[in-house]
Design a protein around this motif. Structure first.
Motif, short mmCIF file in Angstrom:
data_model
loop_
_atom_site.label_atom_id
_atom_site.label_comp_id
_atom_site.label_asym_id
_atom_site.label_seq_id
_atom_site.Cartn_x
_atom_site.Cartn_y
_atom_site.Cartn_z
N ASP A 77 42.56 38.36 39.32
CA ASP A 77 42.46 38.33 40.79
C ASP A 77 41.90 39.64 41.33
OD1 ASP A 77 43.47 35.78 40.82
OD2 ASP A 77 45.52 36.42 41.35
N ALA A 78 42.35 40.76 40.75
CA ALA A 78 41.83 42.06 41.18
C ALA A 78 40.34 42.17 40.88
CB ALA A 78 42.59 43.18 40.50
N ALA A 79 39.91 41.67 39.72
CA ALA A 79 38.48 41.71 39.38
C ALA A 79 37.68 40.85 40.33
CB ALA A 79 38.27 41.25 37.94
N ASN A 80 38.21 39.69 40.68
CA ASN A 80 37.51 38.82 41.63
C ASN A 80 37.37 39.50 42.99
OD1 ASN A 80 37.15 36.74 39.82
ND2 ASN A 80 39.04 35.70 40.43
N TYR A 81 38.41 40.20 43.42
CA TYR A 81 38.37 40.86 44.72
C TYR A 81 37.47 42.09 44.71
CZ TYR A 81 39.87 43.42 48.83
OH TYR A 81 39.90 44.11 50.00
N LEU A 82 37.60 42.93 43.70
CA LEU A 82 36.86 44.19 43.67
C LEU A 82 35.38 44.00 43.36
CD1 LEU A 82 39.45 46.42 41.83
CD2 LEU A 82 38.85 46.46 44.26
N LEU A 83 35.05 43.00 42.59
CA LEU A 83 33.66 42.78 42.20
C LEU A 83 33.06 41.59 42.93
CD1 LEU A 83 34.15 43.29 38.36
CD2 LEU A 83 33.45 44.98 40.04
N MET A 84 33.43 41.44 44.20
CA MET A 84 33.03 40.26 44.95
C MET A 84 31.57 40.32 45.41
SD MET A 84 35.03 38.41 48.11
CE MET A 84 36.37 39.52 47.87
N PHE A 85 31.14 41.44 45.97
CA PHE A 85 29.82 41.45 46.59
C PHE A 85 28.82 42.32 45.84
CE2 PHE A 85 32.69 40.57 50.21
CZ PHE A 85 32.25 39.30 50.49
N LEU A 139 28.93 44.07 43.00
CA LEU A 139 28.83 43.96 41.54
C LEU A 139 29.14 42.54 41.06
CD1 LEU A 139 30.69 47.29 40.71
CD2 LEU A 139 28.24 46.90 40.73
N LEU A 140 28.61 41.57 41.77
CA LEU A 140 28.90 40.18 41.46
C LEU A 140 28.53 39.79 40.02
CD1 LEU A 140 30.05 37.62 42.63
CD2 LEU A 140 27.77 36.99 43.38
N PRO A 141 27.43 40.30 39.45
CA PRO A 141 27.13 39.93 38.06
C PRO A 141 28.20 40.37 37.05
CG PRO A 141 25.18 40.85 39.10
CD PRO A 141 26.32 41.04 40.04
N LEU A 142 28.96 41.43 37.39
CA LEU A 142 29.99 41.90 36.48
C LEU A 142 31.32 41.15 36.64
CD1 LEU A 142 29.47 45.75 36.74
CD2 LEU A 142 28.71 44.22 34.94
N ASN A 143 31.40 40.30 37.65
CA ASN A 143 32.64 39.61 37.94
C ASN A 143 33.09 38.75 36.76
OD1 ASN A 143 34.78 38.23 38.98
ND2 ASN A 143 33.77 37.61 40.85
N ARG A 144 32.21 37.92 36.24
CA ARG A 144 32.59 37.02 35.14
C ARG A 144 32.98 37.81 33.89
NH1 ARG A 144 34.91 32.39 33.94
NH2 ARG A 144 34.10 31.48 32.05
N ALA A 145 32.23 38.87 33.59
CA ALA A 145 32.54 39.68 32.41
C ALA A 145 33.91 40.36 32.56
CB ALA A 145 31.46 40.73 32.19
N ALA A 146 34.20 40.90 33.73
CA ALA A 146 35.50 41.54 33.96
C ALA A 146 36.62 40.51 33.91
CB ALA A 146 35.50 42.26 35.31
N TRP A 147 36.37 39.33 34.43
CA TRP A 147 37.37 38.27 34.40
C TRP A 147 37.69 37.87 32.96
CZ3 TRP A 147 37.98 33.19 32.91
CH2 TRP A 147 39.02 32.49 33.51
N LEU A 148 36.65 37.71 32.14
CA LEU A 148 36.85 37.36 30.73
C LEU A 148 37.54 38.48 29.96
CD1 LEU A 148 33.50 35.57 29.85
CD2 LEU A 148 35.76 34.54 29.96
N LEU A 149 37.14 39.71 30.25
CA LEU A 149 37.74 40.86 29.54
C LEU A 149 39.22 41.02 29.89
CD1 LEU A 149 37.12 43.20 27.64
CD2 LEU A 149 36.61 44.58 29.63
N ALA A 150 39.57 40.84 31.14
CA ALA A 150 40.96 41.01 31.56
C ALA A 150 41.84 39.85 31.11
CB ALA A 150 41.04 41.14 33.08
N GLY A 151 41.27 38.68 30.92
CA GLY A 151 42.07 37.51 30.57
C GLY A 151 41.99 37.11 29.13
N PRO A 152 41.09 36.20 28.80
CA PRO A 152 41.08 35.62 27.46
C PRO A 152 40.78 36.62 26.34
CG PRO A 152 39.72 34.32 28.94
CD PRO A 152 40.15 35.52 29.69
#
Length: 136
Positions: free
Chosen positions: A71-79, A81-94
């Motif tokens: 959730d923090a990655a989605n909020y911080l990388l919303m506008f 750094l949008l291309p990094l959002n999916r990578a940060a989400w994957l790194l923080a989770g799975p």
């Protein structure tokens, strides 16, 4: 006739155990391994201890920490750094969860493959290995 609050406590216990049984099993195995490591310290007993503890941490990370970090990655990388959002989400989770589980399984697997420490003391082993002279 008054009834106590026992049925509420029983219901709460059922819910807690049904939702947390993997970490309860890991905690029991960790406590068992800690007692064994304290009584008979060896590399194998510590591998068991750290493996079970890391498996419990992986479960709790996946259940409680990873969603908050995502959730923090989605909020911080919303506008910006949008291309990094999916990578940060994957790194923080799975990916982090997978690394924790793989590390725990490697520790537990190595503990299973290690040879059991001998029951005798090292001094006794040296005495047993001393050359024996046969009387002529």
């Amino acid at each position: 006739m008054t009834h106590g609050q026992g049925h509420y406590v029983l219901g709460w216990l059922i819910i807690v155990v049904s939702h947390n049984w993997p970490v309860i099993l890991a905690l029991i195995a960790t406590l068992w391994s800690a007692i064994r490591a304290w009584r008979h310290p060896s590399r194998r007993s510590l591998a068991w201890l750290y493996g079970w503890a890391l498996l419990g941490v992986a479960y709790e990370y996946h259940k409680h920490v990873a969603p908050r970090l995502q959730d923090a990655a989605n909020y911080l990388l919303m506008f910006e750094l949008l291309p990094l959002n999916r990578a940060a989400w994957l790194l923080a989770g799975p990916i982090a969860t997978l690394l924790l589980v793989i590390s725990a399984l490697i520790l537990l697997g190595s503990a299973m493959l290690m040879q059991r420490a001998p029951a005798t003391s090292p001094d006794r082993q040296l005495q047993d290995r001393a050359p024996r002279h046969v009387a002529e």
